[in-house]
Enzyme design. Structure first.
Site, PDB file in Angstrom:
ATOM      1  N   GLU A 140      -2.429  -3.978   6.919  1.00  0.00           N
ATOM      2  CA  GLU A 140      -3.496  -4.972   7.039  1.00  0.00           C
ATOM      3  C   GLU A 140      -3.529  -6.029   5.939  1.00  0.00           C
ATOM      4  OE1 GLU A 140      -3.995  -1.647   6.207  1.00  0.00           O
ATOM      5  OE2 GLU A 140      -5.588  -1.445   4.727  1.00  0.00           O
ATOM      6  N   ASN A 141      -2.389  -6.390   5.332  1.00  0.00           N
ATOM      7  CA  ASN A 141      -2.390  -7.404   4.279  1.00  0.00           C
ATOM      8  C   ASN A 141      -3.262  -8.596   4.673  1.00  0.00           C
ATOM      9  OD1 ASN A 141      -0.036  -5.929   3.152  1.00  0.00           O
ATOM     10  ND2 ASN A 141       0.911  -6.739   5.006  1.00  0.00           N
ATOM     11  N   HIS A 148      -6.844  -2.303  15.067  1.00  0.00           N
ATOM     12  CA  HIS A 148      -7.046  -1.554  13.820  1.00  0.00           C
ATOM     13  C   HIS A 148      -6.753  -2.441  12.610  1.00  0.00           C
ATOM     14  CE1 HIS A 148      -6.885   2.179  11.311  1.00  0.00           C
ATOM     15  NE2 HIS A 148      -6.070   1.430  10.583  1.00  0.00           N
ATOM     16  N   GLU A 149      -5.604  -3.079  12.614  1.00  0.00           N
ATOM     17  CA  GLU A 149      -5.244  -3.895  11.441  1.00  0.00           C
ATOM     18  C   GLU A 149      -6.170  -5.095  11.325  1.00  0.00           C
ATOM     19  OE1 GLU A 149      -3.351  -2.332   9.554  1.00  0.00           O
ATOM     20  OE2 GLU A 149      -2.521  -0.939  11.036  1.00  0.00           O
ATOM     21  N   HIS A 171      -9.450  -4.136   9.808  1.00  0.00           N
ATOM     22  CA  HIS A 171      -9.360  -3.916   8.360  1.00  0.00           C
ATOM     23  C   HIS A 171      -9.769  -5.173   7.572  1.00  0.00           C
ATOM     24  CE1 HIS A 171      -7.943   0.049   7.375  1.00  0.00           C
ATOM     25  NE2 HIS A 171      -6.804  -0.031   8.013  1.00  0.00           N
ATOM     26  N   GLU A 205       0.857  -1.175   0.000  1.00  0.00           N
ATOM     27  CA  GLU A 205       0.000   0.000   0.000  1.00  0.00           C
ATOM     28  C   GLU A 205       0.902   1.236   0.000  1.00  0.00           C
ATOM     29  OE1 GLU A 205      -2.775   0.409   3.254  1.00  0.00           O
ATOM     30  OE2 GLU A 205      -3.780   2.074   2.273  1.00  0.00           O
ATOM     31  N   GLU A 232     -10.067   3.886   6.102  1.00  0.00           N
ATOM     32  CA  GLU A 232      -9.260   4.353   7.233  1.00  0.00           C
ATOM     33  C   GLU A 232     -10.074   5.090   8.298  1.00  0.00           C
ATOM     34  OE1 GLU A 232      -6.678   3.041   7.801  1.00  0.00           O
ATOM     35  OE2 GLU A 232      -5.869   2.383   5.873  1.00  0.00           O
ATOM     36  N   ALA A 250       1.600  -0.055  10.816  1.00  0.00           N
ATOM     37  CA  ALA A 250       1.367  -1.458  10.491  1.00  0.00           C
ATOM     38  C   ALA A 250       0.507  -1.546   9.239  1.00  0.00           C
ATOM     39  CB  ALA A 250       0.665  -2.154  11.649  1.00  0.00           C
TER      40      ALA A 250
HETATM   41  N1  0A1 Z   1      -3.217   0.857   5.787  1.00  0.00           N
HETATM   42  C1  0A1 Z   1      -2.271   1.040   6.839  1.00  0.00           C
HETATM   43  C2  0A1 Z   1      -1.420   2.225   6.667  1.00  0.00           C
HETATM   44  C3  0A1 Z   1      -0.213   2.086   5.820  1.00  0.00           C
HETATM   45  C4  0A1 Z   1      -0.131   2.771   4.647  1.00  0.00           C
HETATM   46  C5  0A1 Z   1       1.030   2.751   3.903  1.00  0.00           C
HETATM   47  C6  0A1 Z   1       2.094   2.014   4.383  1.00  0.00           C
HETATM   48  O1  0A1 Z   1       3.292   1.958   3.727  1.00  0.00           O
HETATM   49  C7  0A1 Z   1       3.597   2.874   2.813  1.00  0.00           C
HETATM   50  C8  0A1 Z   1       2.006   1.293   5.526  1.00  0.00           C
HETATM   51  C9  0A1 Z   1       0.849   1.331   6.249  1.00  0.00           C
HETATM   52  C10 0A1 Z   1      -3.067   1.281   8.107  1.00  0.00           C
HETATM   53  O2  0A1 Z   1      -3.977   2.090   8.120  1.00  0.00           O
HETATM   54  O3  0A1 Z   1      -2.773   0.679   9.108  1.00  0.00           O
HETATM   55 ZN    ZN Z   2      -5.721   1.615   8.619  1.00  0.00          ZN
END
Ligand code: 0A1
Ligand code: ZN
Length: 872
Positions: free
Chosen positions: A266-267, A299-300, A303, A123, A322, A264
């Site tokens: 959320e893969n 949070h993760e 997701h 991401e 988000e 962190a």
């Molecule tokens: N989706 C993650 C946030 C996140 C976005 C970009 C990253 O690397 C460039 C890493 C994490 C969250 O909201 O936790």
């Molecule tokens: Zn998030």
């Protein structure tokens, strides 16, 4: 690096993709300098005949084959950002082989090596650094991932979904295959490989399925993830109860890595964490760390439904996942701990970061309308204000209405790449309400100001409350429309008696608290049957992310501090009183702190043990940076002096009470990170602040004794933080002791660096420079940079020193960092966001830093975007 003027991407230009990839098989042959990636995709054209344009950056292209036929270089075109094939059939397979060098990847996007661990961050647009692909969130594919590596170096091979195969290979190598049955966008792809320790547990879901839980960490850190595991199980349960969401794979994994750009990620099925927000032990983590870990783990995990099962159509919808997921994690933490205290902490953060952003050159709506680099939009506005918008929706439709709306959202959009509009529509469809005006919260930037004026008529026994809203222009939005604003309020009579709120025209007596809906620029609400002149308590629970302007006397504030049934507004009244008295001192209106406020603090102390975490918050006057937000021209030195004076006056008035409270709260028994125990420590440490207010040798001795007696990190840090204010051999001794004890633990050394960088001592800037040369500092690791230089840029007094040396240090570091990790450099540049709010001298110095950045040859588009926007 930027080669030409960067181009803005606009929401209004969104078009559905011309091609869909339904399936992708990835094959990784891992090696630090030359990892080979083979991607086999099943592609279908969805619209008119158009060239196939795939995204790809920093890739070495090895081969392309279409339906099994290897293409010649004349069949496709490659530039720095794309691979284009002009003619493709309606349905076809595409096999692309690329080569990448994880060991050389310092951007920490795509596939990189962190302390010997291969890991990915995709991401928002990192997948294009792994292979050529349609790197956009509305292309959802089913992934099968095969990973091959040296078995001794990488005994653990992980990817999304469930493990389906694995085995030995000749030459000491081995492989694993993972399959994720849930279609997902490529930003949720993840791979981890390395020599990792693991903690395992399990969770039985509400339908009785057993889910394996695994947390992978560097060997030796296993005991430090027990709290994260416990948080995970509580989060899984909570999501079932509060949102009806059950986990969907057979296995859920978390990996901690030491180099990570954000908190962190959320893969799907394989969350990757910055180790800072995962590892905890009483010896190494503070109570705030524990709370933060609990929140981020939740949070993760949350997701999985709000982000993974339902993802975003495009990056303009970022707040869809988000804002919602932040709101979910805030609600979870509120349920696990004290809801009132959690609200105060969240609002404090919102105001510090989001209000700041909303009032400056980087202001943008929760749903931005354009961007150059999406990485720059992982902001407090998208996250925290986005969460406030959802909280307001919940306030408007009520608890049950909210559940109905979210149930519909999950049912209607499961498996889709959705939009903010889809989300709001679910609220309209379930509540029958028209939310067209409410939608403005997503598109208008800026923090509304709400003026509240009450008029009591003793003859008629009416109280007419006039609410007036306004919203200042923000970049690109000169004129604003009135918003739909939920205002929670109550009226207090003598000794805090709650008065019934009956609106004109209502037959039955009203409740003691209600939510008014302000929709016009100005509206008057008349309450009847008000039998005494009331005290207004407005914006309870911070029901709207706005600034309330209410004319109140010191007496009224003291009464609210003591009696408001809403704990948020009790705190708010105290903050307003403290801020007012400090501002009055700065402007020379008064010679000393308001005795009414100082006396009210005495009342807080008398009742402190009723709710210790809350009392600790009541005893913390607005921070220097919070004070800055209340000044037209920020004067960091005057703010620092005023805050010291206030603290000293309170300490002088209540010294004995502080001492008695401090003594009565000394630690007993074994450490527990629970909210009540943390609250007790917070209160005791708040007392320490006042007991050491003189900053003399007696104070240093008490702080040193506090540090030495500490049996956990929270108390150690409280002792050290006190000593950072002092130039004293006791401070040097404690810092040396701390360093020697924790030299091997980078996360703890980060705290050691951060405290020195945050010090009010005049030599702080030199000390930070020296620490940048310390063996423990590494500009390639974002945690180290944030702990030292990030902490320093948050040190209002010293970063903003009038000689400009603080600005120069941070500016220089940002320019160096830009070449290593542009994303982190651009975030750090946010330190200059407030530059126009200072005096001419400081403005000129900060402008110079920004201009130097913008002019730097080869500047990244990330930094270019924020620097030029700040210059305006
Ligand atoms: N989706 C993650 C946030 C996140 C976005 C970009 C990253 O690397 C460039 C890493 C994490 C969250 O909201 O936790
Ligand atoms: Zn998030």
């Amino acid at each position: 690096m930027r080669t030409e003027e960067p181009r803005a991407i606009r929401l209004k230009d969104y078009r559905a993709p011309d091609y869909k990839v339904s399936k992708i098989s990835l094959d990784f042959v891992l090696s630090p300098e030359a990892t080979r990636v083979t991607a086999l995709m099943t592609v279908a054209r969805t619209g008119v005949l158009a060239p196939l344009v795939l995204d790809g950056e920093h890739l070495k292209l090895v081969s392309v084959a279409l339906d099994g036929r290897v293409l010649g270089t004349e069949d496709y075109a490659v530039d720095a950002e794309t691979l284009t094939i002009d003619k493709v059939p309606e349905h076809f397979t595409l096999e692309i082989v690329t080569e990448i060098a994880p060991a050389k990847n310092t951007s920490l996007e795509g596939l990189y090596l962190a302390k010997g661990i291969f890991c990915t961050q995709c991401e928002a647009e990192g997948f294009r650094r792994i292979t050529y692909f349609l790197d956009r969130p509305d292309v959802l594919a089913v992934y099968t991932t095969r990973i091959e590596a040296d078995k001794a170096l990488c005994p653990v091979l992980l990817s999304n979904g469930n493990p389906i195969a694995g085995g030995e290979l000749p030459g000491g190598r081995h492989f694993a295959v993972w399959h994720d049955p849930f279609p997902k966008p490529c930003y949720l792809f993840a791979l981890v490989a390395g020599d990792l320790g693991v903690i395992t547990d399990h969770f039985i879901t509400m339908s009785g399925r057993k889910v394996d839980l695994r947390i992978f960490v560097e060997h030796g850190n296993e005991p430090k993830v027990l709290y994260a595991m416990d948080s995970l199980k509580r989060a899984m349960k909570w999501d079932e109860e509060k949102y009806g969401r059950e986990y969907d794979l057979d296995i859920f994994m978390i990996v901690a890595v030491s180099a990570f750009n954000f908190g962190a990620m959320e893969n799907k099925g394989l969350n990757i964490f910055n180790d800072k927000v995962l590892l905890a032990s009483p010896e190494t983590a503070t109570d705030d760390d524990y709370a933060h870990i609990e929140a981020v783990v939740a949070h993760e995990y949350f997701h999985n439904w709000t982000g993974d099962r339902i993802t975003c159509r495009d990056w303009f919808q970022l707040s869809l996942k988000e804002g919602l997921t932040v709101f979910r994690d805030q609600s979870f933490s509120a349920d696990q701990r004290s809801a009132g205290v959690k609200r105060i902490e969240d609002v404090r953060l919102l105001r510090l970061r989001q209000f700041q952003e909303d009032g400056g050159p980087l202001a943008h709506p929760v749903q931005p309308q354009s961007y150059i680099t999406i990485d720059n939009f992982y902001t407090a506005t998208v996250y925290e204000k986005g969460a406030e918008v959802i909280r307001m929706l919940k306030t408007l439709v009520g608890e049950d209405g909210y559940r109905k709306a979210t149930d519909l959202y999950f049912e209607r959009h499961d498996g889709q790449a959705a939009t903010v509009e889809d989300w709001v529509r679910c609220f309209e469809d379930t509540s029958g309400r028209d939310l067209s005006q409410f939608r403005l919260w997503y598109v208008q930037a800026g923090t509304p100001v709400i003026e509240a004026r009450g008029a009591y008529d003793p003859g008629q026994k009416t109280y007419a409350l006039t609410l007036k809203q306004s919203l200042a222009p923000t970049p690109g939005q000169p004129v604003k429309k009135p918003m739909h604003i939920p205002v929670r309020l109550g009226l207090l009579g003598k000794a805090g008696r709650a008065l019934p709120l009956t609106l004109e025209g209502e037959n039955a007596q009203g409740p003691e608290e209600r939510v008014l809906e302000l929709t016009d620029a100005e509206q008057t609400f008349t309450f009847v049957g008000v039998d005494e002149a009331p005290l207004l308590s407005v914006g309870r629970g911070f029901s709207v992310p706005a600034t309330f302007k209410v004319t109140q006397s010191g007496w009224e504030r003291a009464a609210l501090m003591a009696h408001d049934p809403d704990s948020f507004n009790r705190w708010e009244a105290g903050q307003t009183a403290a801020r007012t008295t400090m501002l009055d001192a700065i402007s020379g209106k008064v010679s000393g702190p308001d005795p009414l406020y100082v006396e009210a603090v005495g009342e807080v102390l008398a009742r402190a043990k009723d709710d210790m975490a809350f009392a600790a918050n009541m005893l913390t006057p607005p921070l220097e940076s919070e004070m800055a937000m209340a000044m037209t021209v920020v004067d960091p030195d005057a703010i620092h002096a005023a805050r010291l004076t206030l603290i000293r006056a309170i300490a002088a008035a209540h010294g004995e009470k502080f001492a008695a409270l401090y003594d009565s709260l000394s630690a007993t028994g074994t450490f527990s990170p629970d909210a009540a125990s943390a609250g007790r420590r917070a209160l005791r440490n708040a007392c320490l602040r006042y007991l050491t207010a003189a900053d003399d040798d007696k104070a240093a001795a008490l702080a040193a004794a506090h540090y030495e007696a500490a049996t956990n990190m929270t108390d150690m840090i409280a002792g050290l933080a006190t000593l950072t204010r002092m130039v004293s051999p006791r401070a040097d001794a404690a810092f040396a002791h701390f360093y020697n004890r924790f030299a091997k633990d980078p996360l703890v050394i980060d705290k050691w660096m951060g405290l020195q960088a945050g010090s009010s001592r005049p030599d702080t800037v030199e000390r930070v420079r020296t620490l940048m040369g310390h063996a423990a500092f590494d500009i390639k690791n974002p945690n180290r940079v944030r702990a030292l230089v990030g902490a320093f840029s948050g040190n209002q007094l010293r970063f903003h020193a009038a000689d400009g040396r603080g600005y120069a240090l941070v500016g220089e570091t940002i320019r160096t960092l830009d070449k290593i990790n542009a994303m982190v450099a651009a975030r750090m540049a946010g330190a200059f966001e407030t530059w126009r709010r200072f005096d001419d001298g400081r403005q000129a110095l900060m402008r110079h830093e920004l201009e130097t950045m913008a002019k730097t040859p080869g500047i990244s588009s990330n930094l270019f975007e924020v620097a030029t926007k700040m210059l305006g």
